[in-house]
Design a protein around this motif. Sequence first.
Motif, mmCIF file in Angstrom:
data_model
loop_
_atom_site.group_PDB
_atom_site.id
_atom_site.type_symbol
_atom_site.label_atom_id
_atom_site.label_comp_id
_atom_site.label_asym_id
_atom_site.label_seq_id
_atom_site.Cartn_x
_atom_site.Cartn_y
_atom_site.Cartn_z
ATOM 1 N N GLU A 70 44.541 44.971 39.905
ATOM 2 C CA GLU A 70 44.859 44.150 41.072
ATOM 3 C C GLU A 70 43.915 44.419 42.235
ATOM 4 O OE1 GLU A 70 48.936 45.244 41.455
ATOM 5 O OE2 GLU A 70 49.650 43.590 40.172
ATOM 6 N N GLU A 71 43.527 45.674 42.405
ATOM 7 C CA GLU A 71 42.587 46.010 43.476
ATOM 8 C C GLU A 71 41.209 45.416 43.197
ATOM 9 O OE1 GLU A 71 42.648 50.227 43.866
ATOM 10 O OE2 GLU A 71 44.570 50.264 44.903
ATOM 11 N N ARG A 72 40.821 45.425 41.928
ATOM 12 C CA ARG A 72 39.529 44.826 41.570
ATOM 13 C C ARG A 72 39.536 43.320 41.829
ATOM 14 N NH1 ARG A 72 38.116 47.834 35.816
ATOM 15 N NH2 ARG A 72 35.959 47.161 36.199
ATOM 16 N N VAL A 73 40.649 42.677 41.504
ATOM 17 C CA VAL A 73 40.765 41.238 41.750
ATOM 18 C C VAL A 73 40.679 40.947 43.254
ATOM 19 C CG1 VAL A 73 42.317 39.254 41.614
ATOM 20 C CG2 VAL A 73 42.067 40.775 39.641
ATOM 21 N N LYS A 74 41.357 41.765 44.050
ATOM 22 C CA LYS A 74 41.324 41.574 45.509
ATOM 23 C C LYS A 74 39.907 41.700 46.055
ATOM 24 C CE LYS A 74 46.043 43.158 46.445
ATOM 25 N NZ LYS A 74 46.870 44.241 47.039
ATOM 26 N N ARG A 75 39.109 42.532 45.429
ATOM 27 C CA ARG A 75 37.721 42.708 45.881
ATOM 28 C C ARG A 75 36.815 41.585 45.369
ATOM 29 N NH1 ARG A 75 38.835 48.208 44.519
ATOM 30 N NH2 ARG A 75 37.659 48.001 42.559
ATOM 31 N N GLY A 76 37.395 40.640 44.645
ATOM 32 C CA GLY A 76 36.607 39.512 44.149
ATOM 33 C C GLY A 76 35.921 39.764 42.827
ATOM 34 N N GLU A 77 36.254 40.863 42.164
ATOM 35 C CA GLU A 77 35.651 41.162 40.869
ATOM 36 C C GLU A 77 36.312 40.327 39.769
ATOM 37 O OE1 GLU A 77 35.440 45.349 39.972
ATOM 38 O OE2 GLU A 77 35.419 45.885 42.101
ATOM 39 N N LYS A 78 35.622 40.164 38.694
ATOM 40 C CA LYS A 78 36.147 39.438 37.546
ATOM 41 C C LYS A 78 35.773 40.180 36.271
ATOM 42 C CE LYS A 78 36.239 34.865 35.380
ATOM 43 N NZ LYS A 78 35.694 33.477 35.399
ATOM 44 N N GLY A 79 36.760 40.330 35.396
ATOM 45 C CA GLY A 79 36.506 41.058 34.152
ATOM 46 C C GLY A 79 35.479 40.374 33.278
ATOM 47 N N GLU A 80 34.516 41.157 32.822
ATOM 48 C CA GLU A 80 33.532 40.633 31.875
ATOM 49 C C GLU A 80 34.182 40.612 30.495
ATOM 50 O OE1 GLU A 80 30.859 39.310 32.598
ATOM 51 O OE2 GLU A 80 30.012 40.186 34.431
#
Length: 666
Positions: A252-262
């Motif tokens: 969830e923190e990664r998503v908030k930072r705008g990251e997207k799973g490869e």
Amino acid sequence: MFALHPPAGQQRLPTFHHQRSLPRLPVPPLRQTLDKYLKTLEPLLDEGELNGEGSKSEELRKREAWADEFEKGIGKELQERLIDVDRASQTNWLDDNFWIKKAYHEWRAPLIVNSNWWLLFHSDTSIPPNIADSPPAPGEFGEWQLRRAAWLTMRFLDFKAKVDREEIHPDSSRTGLWFNRPARSVFNLSRIPKPGCDVLSRKPALNEPGARSIMVMAKDWVYMVEVLSRDGDILETREIEARLAEVVKDVEERVKRGEKGEAVGVLSADDRDVWAKNREYLLTTSPDINRRAFTLVENSLFTLSLDAHTIPAPSSANFVPAPIEAHVRNTATSPDGLNRWYDKTLSVIVESSGRAGMMGEHSPCDALIPSIIVDYAIAEPIDLASFSEGPTKSKAGDVIFDAEVQGGRANKGWERVEWELDEKMKIEIEEAKGRAKAVVDDSDASQLWYDEYGSNWIKKTGKQSPDAYVQMALQLAFYKDQGFFSATYETASTRLFAHGRTDVIRTYSTDSRAFVRAMLDPSVSAEDRYKALSTAILSHNAYTRESSTGKGIDRHLMGLRLMLRDNESEGVKLLEDPLFSKSQEWKLSTSGLSEGSRFHGTGFGTVWPDGYGINYLTGGELIKFGIESKHSAPNTDTQRFKQHVVDSLRQMRQVCEDGAALSAKL
């Protein structure tokens, strides 16, 4: 399905006690196989004669002459070569040398739908009903999702521990042992793509990277979550839940930072040679980072896919509760083929509502073994006393991953699996997504719950064998659906033998054909229809017994063909015969599991693109069918076939009731 303890008065035996004394799988006598093969051609020739394709008697005599020529010539040599292979094999000629390669690893089609099987778990009674009715919003994870995922993880690991200690009493049936050698090897196992022919990973030692962890997938990111201590003990369920919660928080923190799973996992849904090429490219572009990532994935105990969605039920469904249709779609493929690693032998899938199922890679074992494991894992609902109300802490001194700082977080007991991807590989991933989505969209997978009667009625009133009865219903339904007969594959287990796997029950026979034609001919009396059904079932049961006791023909024929050397197949009329190929066109591919009262359903893909793949569970009062076909095939339709199955079962019930009434009068 299994027994933790022996029946009263019986001695406790180790789980694999009987496995150690099982006989070798025989190489059947050549003449025996040829005679049985010729007999299976008769219904094909009957239909050919009916359609103006030549006299049955003349066409059969031609094949009999070819069989005699084969037996006295090259066939005799091939048989001796196969016997030599068997004499040089540690366990048996088939499993040691050919089966996994020829049936699975050389097949280049994507595993998704085409090869992988799926199981739908029943609902957990500890989860409040309102969670299923109002799951978290799309994109969000659920508390009960994590709780059920942790509980299932513990139950799977508990079963593994009992198997490792051989504490499960060996169960058996009239057809042999239910539980065999592959049960030891389904954990910590993965298929590895290679050009031309895949391989299986080796079983890692407990202290190797990833060996004590489950592979967790969430929004296409991959994590390792350690669930066993250094000594191999299972962590407390509340601790597993806490670690899963930490992973979800990180996502969830990664998503908030705008990251997207490869979505590296989607590469495993691709054509096997394409996937092999991409895997090798990943290893060469970053030998350290990507090699470590693959090692962790391949060594892990199993995959746990946490889906940030619960697919809603369709507005209507045909012959099944509507939520089950959504359950099928998510378990078999996910909506788009993402958040999965198709090469792992076992993949547990939990949606945000806590709805769960399993998908598995087929080559190490058939679905019977995972179904036994799942039956144990879901036999007990979530024990709420195993969880704490608030967050838990890792046990002191049991931090397996040393405190590595990744993304600003000190990870204890879990870690991210990182990949190094260049632009070329990012493009490959996007293209693989499109191909996976195309496979998903083409798959017409569904469930049929037939609740008008089940095995209890079939045995008590119909006076028939339930499995053979269902097979005859499928024969009748297929003809109604297609207007012609097809060679039919039913799985026969050869678990009576050491390292036994399967052979084929050729359901389409002279007697099953006669039954179908009797059912479709209004001039045939109810009494004669019942006699035709009974004869077809007796014939089918006889073929089943022979295939399960090492007297099947299809594995033997395959072995003989593999003994041919370069150019030897030229001029072998028996093997060049178009009817030889037609007799193995399994446009109806079937398999039955146990009663499966704890499963909402099962399934696998059709073998032929214009056919049907059917798995079924014959319960006492309810028969569950998993049916798959392709939307792209103009002649097949899963919903239409379901109606034909229902109509056939109803018609057969009437025939049995009328036949019983007539017999009573006599």
